[in-house]
Design an enzyme around this catalytic site. Structure first.
Site, mmCIF file in Angstrom:
data_model
loop_
_atom_site.group_PDB
_atom_site.id
_atom_site.type_symbol
_atom_site.label_atom_id
_atom_site.label_comp_id
_atom_site.label_asym_id
_atom_site.label_seq_id
_atom_site.Cartn_x
_atom_site.Cartn_y
_atom_site.Cartn_z
ATOM 1 N N THR A 69 0.832 -1.204 0.000
ATOM 2 C CA THR A 69 0.000 0.000 0.000
ATOM 3 C C THR A 69 0.867 1.255 0.000
ATOM 4 O O THR A 69 0.559 2.241 -0.681
ATOM 5 C CB THR A 69 -0.936 0.014 1.219
ATOM 6 O OG1 THR A 69 -1.619 -1.246 1.309
ATOM 7 C CG2 THR A 69 -1.971 1.115 1.100
ATOM 8 N N GLU A 274 7.107 -5.368 -4.644
ATOM 9 C CA GLU A 274 6.238 -5.532 -5.808
ATOM 10 C C GLU A 274 7.084 -5.963 -6.998
ATOM 11 O O GLU A 274 8.219 -5.502 -7.167
ATOM 12 C CB GLU A 274 5.506 -4.219 -6.112
ATOM 13 C CG GLU A 274 4.661 -3.701 -4.958
ATOM 14 C CD GLU A 274 3.584 -4.683 -4.533
ATOM 15 O OE1 GLU A 274 2.840 -5.175 -5.413
ATOM 16 O OE2 GLU A 274 3.472 -4.959 -3.320
#
Length: 300
Positions: A69, A274
């Protein structure tokens, strides 16, 4: 004090968990921030969209979530002309960005830091061909280990899953050829891991390198030429700074403000946890690009 802020929280954490976390933190924040807007994410990309769409309308963006996030928020805020300050309520598995900045991992303490006792600190971000990142860019062993972690083991074992995966991947990792171009230098070598570090924490492990600073306008390049269990254990368990010069046969370190990376083939690139695919990348440090709420240093 901030007059207008938005709080972005993970709507997929479960209704009961989300309500519990909000009940611990939102009243503390609202007591000092007159206008506090709540945005709930429902799918990947929502946090980035909220930041890009509304970031210039507020003075502060508060992210309640983990590194994924935070990564989205960084990518939503970094391109803005008028960037708000950023605050973190760590609610993930590793919370590496928060750890790198010594932000409390306890949610209530983190909220109190934002509302009462914190200070703003300007930190660097790094722009790449793919995305922006705040903590690290890695390929080879680091990406393979991170990519092999499944959600089930991550949820059960937490930070231990990163170590387990790293140990499992270690013996399976092949060398690859890379080329680095920076500061009028060209380096062509083989390695099992290539790591660009802006922050000091990866997989909830603090790398014992005093030279890593998040506001010096430079990024640390770590080239692992020959990995082994001894080296990995040293990184994971070191209580004091490791003398990397003693390990030049396995590790080489550089510092620069910009670098072009060329890989021998398309590989997985890990940006703050990521994953992306790439063969070439341009990395540029954006000095003091964003202001983050951090603990106020204790007087000497």
């Amino acid at each position: 004090m901030f007059q207008k802020a938005m709080l972005i929280y993970n709507g997929n954490a479960g209704q009961r968990d989300a309500e519990k976390i909000l009940s611990q933190t939102a009243p503390i924040l609202a007591s000092k921030i007159p206008k506090l807007f709540l945005y709930q994410t429902q799918k990947p990309g929502d946090a980035e969209h909220f930041c890009r769409q509304h970031g210039e309308e507020v003075e502060l963006v508060i992210i309640m979530g983990g590194d994924g996030t935070v990564h989205e928020a960084i990518n939503g805020l970094a391109p803005l002309d008028k960037r708000p300050s950023l605050a973190i309520l760590p609610a993930g598995t590793c919370n590496d960005f928060a750890r790198s900045l010594d932000i409390p991992l306890n949610l209530k303490q983190a909220a109190e830091l934002i509302a009462f006792s914190g200070m703003e600190k300007e930190v660097d971000l790094v722009a790449t061909d793919h995305r922006y990142f705040s903590n690290f860019w890695g390929t080879g062993l680091i990406a393979a280990a991170s990519e092999s972690i499944d959600d089930a083991s991550k949820g059960i074992f937490g930070r231990l899953s990163y170590y387990m995966s790293a140990l499992k991947t270690l013996s399976e990792q092949d060398r690859f050829t890379f080329r680095l171009e920076f500061d009028d230098r060209v380096i062509e070598e083989e390695a099992v891991m290539l790591l660009f570090m802006n922050g000091k924490s990866i997989g909830a492990t603090e790398f014992p390198m005093d030279s890593i600073k998040m506001n010096d306008g430079l990024i640390n390049i770590l080239v692992v030429k020959e990995a082994g269990f001894t080296l990995l254990k040293e990184i994971f368990t070191a209580k004091t700074s490791v003398d990397w010069e003693e390990n030049e046969d396995t590790i080489t370190q550089y510092k620069t403000s910009a670098c072009r990376v060329s890989l021998s083939s398309t590989k997985t690139i890990d940006l703050d946890g990521e994953h992306y695919k790439g063969e070439h990348d341009e990395l540029t440090v954006l000095h003091n690009h964003i202001s983050v709420i951090v603990p106020t240093p204790e007087p000497l």
